[in-house]
Design a protein around this motif. Structure first.
Motif, mmCIF file in Angstrom:
data_model
loop_
_atom_site.group_PDB
_atom_site.id
_atom_site.type_symbol
_atom_site.label_atom_id
_atom_site.label_comp_id
_atom_site.label_asym_id
_atom_site.label_seq_id
_atom_site.Cartn_x
_atom_site.Cartn_y
_atom_site.Cartn_z
ATOM 1 N N ARG A 128 0.840 -1.205 0.000
ATOM 2 C CA ARG A 128 0.000 0.000 0.000
ATOM 3 C C ARG A 128 0.875 1.254 0.000
ATOM 4 N NH1 ARG A 128 -5.213 0.988 1.200
ATOM 5 N NH2 ARG A 128 -5.528 -1.189 1.802
ATOM 6 N N GLY A 129 0.644 2.074 -0.986
ATOM 7 C CA GLY A 129 1.311 3.364 -1.007
ATOM 8 C C GLY A 129 0.454 4.390 -0.288
ATOM 9 N N ILE A 130 1.045 5.052 0.699
ATOM 10 C CA ILE A 130 0.253 6.013 1.488
ATOM 11 C C ILE A 130 0.843 7.405 1.358
ATOM 12 C CG2 ILE A 130 -0.486 4.255 3.155
ATOM 13 C CD1 ILE A 130 1.671 5.459 5.081
ATOM 14 N N THR A 131 0.069 8.360 1.809
ATOM 15 C CA THR A 131 0.529 9.753 1.854
ATOM 16 C C THR A 131 0.515 10.187 3.318
ATOM 17 O OG1 THR A 131 -1.744 10.418 1.457
ATOM 18 C CG2 THR A 131 -0.297 10.297 -0.471
ATOM 19 N N ILE A 194 -6.865 -5.267 9.434
ATOM 20 C CA ILE A 194 -6.459 -5.858 8.158
ATOM 21 C C ILE A 194 -5.125 -5.296 7.663
ATOM 22 C CG2 ILE A 194 -7.739 -4.177 6.759
ATOM 23 C CD1 ILE A 194 -8.504 -6.454 4.912
ATOM 24 N N ALA A 195 -4.806 -4.053 8.069
ATOM 25 C CA ALA A 195 -3.569 -3.405 7.610
ATOM 26 C C ALA A 195 -2.337 -4.181 8.058
ATOM 27 C CB ALA A 195 -3.507 -1.964 8.128
ATOM 28 N N GLU A 196 -2.474 -4.976 9.092
ATOM 29 C CA GLU A 196 -1.317 -5.727 9.598
ATOM 30 C C GLU A 196 -0.832 -6.783 8.610
ATOM 31 O OE1 GLU A 196 -2.060 -7.157 13.536
ATOM 32 O OE2 GLU A 196 -2.130 -5.141 14.391
ATOM 33 N N ALA A 197 -1.667 -7.087 7.613
ATOM 34 C CA ALA A 197 -1.255 -8.060 6.591
ATOM 35 C C ALA A 197 -0.548 -7.358 5.421
ATOM 36 C CB ALA A 197 -2.479 -8.803 6.068
ATOM 37 N N GLU A 198 -0.379 -6.033 5.532
ATOM 38 C CA GLU A 198 0.107 -5.259 4.380
ATOM 39 C C GLU A 198 1.543 -4.754 4.587
ATOM 40 O OE1 GLU A 198 -4.302 -3.438 3.203
ATOM 41 O OE2 GLU A 198 -2.780 -2.115 4.079
ATOM 42 N N ILE A 199 2.087 -4.279 3.482
ATOM 43 C CA ILE A 199 3.377 -3.587 3.522
ATOM 44 C C ILE A 199 3.095 -2.159 3.056
ATOM 45 C CG2 ILE A 199 5.709 -3.496 2.565
ATOM 46 C CD1 ILE A 199 5.411 -6.511 1.945
#
Lengths: 399, 237
Positions: A128-131, A194-199
């Motif tokens: 996930r690209g975040i700002t 759910i974010a814990e499964a992401e990079i």
């Protein structure tokens, strides 16, 4: 009052005899108990997966948060929002602001391959690209280990679930994304969400890496209050410049997990019912054996004047008691073995891995025990009726 | 030939009239009793003899309300029992019948006293009263010193005494004994028959005893022979 009292006294007396003879039937009784325990353990175990997924989704959602996607898109994977779209969303009424800046986080969502620790097979992991506003919108985000990535650099932080499930995601490891190396500089958690499964990476460096220009896939925004949602949604959907849809975060995650939840719940229930049928036959066998081995005793009691009703109820009581024991053992076994156990599975909506912890809730334990009691009741009913209907004169001669 | 008229006994505690009993085994019908009449006066000690399969135990079961006749009527203490519902019949048995079985039929997990107390659970007596009555019954059969023993620790004769104590503890109208000495040695048999005789003579108990043993039958005040579903005063040749 004498009648019911007499009836209860009879039930109690026969039930006590039955239970006192249990040691004589320890083998068949244990078979029934552990058969039912197995059914309950499997049922609770499987359903705790669905429960865990649902709980992960619930933990991911904040009541003030909304998700904006391209109209018609069912997930971030299928959505695209251009820079102007993001700006219009950020300016919509109801979006919370801090120091004049909208708390709206445009995000990019891509899938990369990582090797699963358990199976050694490749699996899709969300990148996930975040700002910068993401850190205010996703309030549960917290660095656990290492540090946050530097904005503008090819660095990543890894969700604690992803680190546990996939290889090469420890702090200090380097992952290859879009033919570039990205060092892992930190590990974060998100309250079990759910974010814990992401990079997570900086969207500004991910966009050129994937040649996405100034496009995103979603906007996560924090509203001034949950009540501001309708006005926010109406503003977006009535704006002719936009072709988007807005959802509360909770609704979005519920929709995302719906297919998986339904699949696992259906499968779990089906398995439980099939195994339950087996356990019913086990209980039937046990109770038929119990009734057969006590045919003469039961007949003697009836010859002395004990009614058939209390005989039925007392045999059922024994069956239900065995089932209760099995149910409790199975429930405790499931709780001990599964509760909190971390796992990952494919989220059918995003085609990426979803990490979650099995959740053996109290309600699930109660359901498991109730299911065991139903098995006991069904398994005990026919032997009980048989015990009550045996011709006394014949049964008195049983050896 | 049925017993009622020839014996000259008056109608009494038990009146069996025109009783048939047919058992079905598949499509086959087995007629065990046919048009049987029998009167048993109060206070009688009646022995029923006959070859195996003659219907002795069937008759005993019918009189005790453990089975129903295919045809005919049975009255005990002026109450017709052949048409009672199962529930009423169970209550009737608890009130009027004391049963003594060949193999004692004691509950192995209960002590002698608890076994004797069993029929009293169907009454409204208090726990202490039940206990007291069970102890009296065990005293009558000479087992007051074995009250807390479990059946497996008692001899056959002692177990049958417990069975008799259980049968008399409710002071039933009728005592029905199915081969009460059939599983006992001669000495124990003698003791059990002494006991039954004493209950009949000293306490006026009406007893119907099914037996194969002529010595046992000699203790009864009257002996009837059953063969091919018919009663007679003499054994068939």
């Amino acid at each position: 009052m004498a009648g019911p009292f007499n009836w209860l006294a009879q039930i109690l007396s026969i039930a006590v005899f039955n239970l006192r003879t249990l040691p004589q039937r320890v083998g068949s009784s244990l078979t029934a108990i552990f058969g039912i325990a197995g059914v309950v353990a499997v049922m609770v175990g499987v359903l705790s997966i669905a429960q865990g997924i649902m709980r992960t989704m619930e933990r991911s959602a904040s009541p003030e948060n909304v998700v904006v996607l391209r109209s018609g898109a069912n997930s971030e994977m299928m959505s695209i929002l251009m820079g102007d779209d993001v700006r219009f969303v950020s300016e919509a009424p109801g979006v919370a602001r801090e120091d004049g800046d909208a708390l709206a986080s445009p995000e990019l969502y891509v899938i990369i391959d990582r090797v699963k620790k358990g199976s050694g097979t490749d699996a899709n992991v969300p990148l996930r690209g975040i700002t910068p506003p993401a850190l205010e919108v996703h309030k549960d985000f917290r660095i656990l280990e290492g540090r946050m990535f530097e904005w503008g650099l090819n660095e990543v932080v890894v969700g604690v679930g992803a680190r546990g499930e996939f290889e090469g995601l420890e702090v200090g490891d380097v992952i290859e994304v879009a033919r570039e190396n990205w060092p892992v500089v930190g590990v974060f958690d998100a309250n079990g969400g759910i974010a814990e499964a992401e990079i997570w990476v900086d969207a500004a460096v991910l966009q050129p890496a994937y040649q996405r220009g100034n496009s995103f896939q979603s906007v996560y925004a924090r509203l001034e209050s949950p009540d501001a949602f309708q006005a926010f949604k109406d503003a977006l959907t009535s704006d002719p410049r936009l072709n988007v849809k807005a959802m509360r975060e909770a609704d979005y995650y519920a929709e995302q997990s719906g297919t998986l939840y339904t699949l696992i719940t259906t499968l779990g229930t089906l398995i439980a019912v099939i195994m339950g049928l087996g356990a019913v036959f086990g209980a039937l066998n046990t109770m038929y054996t119990a009734v057969a081995s006590r045919a003469r005793e039961i007949a003697t009691l009836r010859a002395l004047g004990f009614h058939s009703g209390p005989v039925v109820v007392s045999v059922l009581l024994e069956s239900v008691l065995l089932a209760l024991l099995g149910g409790v053992i199975g429930a405790l076994l499931a709780w001990w073995a599964f509760d909190g156990f971390s796992a990952a599975t494919l989220n059918w909506s995003s085609f990426s891995q979803l990490t979650f912890a099995f959740d053996v809730s109290f309600a699930l334990l109660v359901n498991g025990i109730v299911f065991a009691l139903i098995i006991g009741l069904v398994g005990g009913l026919f032997p009980a009726l048989r015990a009550a209907r045996m011709p006394i004169a014949n049964a008195l001669r049983e050896q | 030939m049925n017993e009622t008229v020839e014996d000259g006994a008056v109608s009494g505690l038990v009146a069996v009239r025109g009783v048939d009993k047919v058992f079905k085994r598949g499509s086959e019908e087995i007629h065990v009793l046919g048009g049987l009449d029998l009167d048993i006066p109060e206070g009688e000690f009646l022995a029923l003899m006959g070859p195996s399969g003659s219907g002795k135990s069937t008759l005993l079961n019918l009189i005790g309300g453990l089975d129903r006749p295919s045809q005919g009527t049975i009255e005990v203490a002026d109450e017709r029992i052949d048409n009672l519902s199962n529930r009423k019949l169970a209550a009737w048995r608890a009130r009027h019948i004391g049963l003594v079985f060949q193999f004692y039929n004691l509950m192995p997990v209960l002590s002698a006293r608890r076994n004797v107390e069993l029929p009293l659970l169907l009454t409204h007596l208090s726990r202490s009263e039940r206990r007291k009555r069970a102890e009296i019954a065990l005293d009558i059969v000479g087992l007051s010193h074995r009250m807390s023993h479990f059946p497996r620790t008692l001899s056959g004769g002692e177990q049958q005494r417990v069975g008799i104590a259980r049968a008399i503890v409710t002071d039933p109208t009728l005592l029905l004994c199915d081969e009460p000495t059939g599983d006992l040695d001669r000495t124990s048999s003698g003791e059990i028959l002494d006991l039954l005789q004493a209950l009949n003579r000293e306490q006026g108990k009406t007893i119907v005893m099914v037996t194969h043993d002529m010595h046992a039958a000699e203790r009864a005040s009257r002996t009837l022979f059953l063969d091919k579903g018919r009663l007679s005063l003499e054994p068939s040749v």
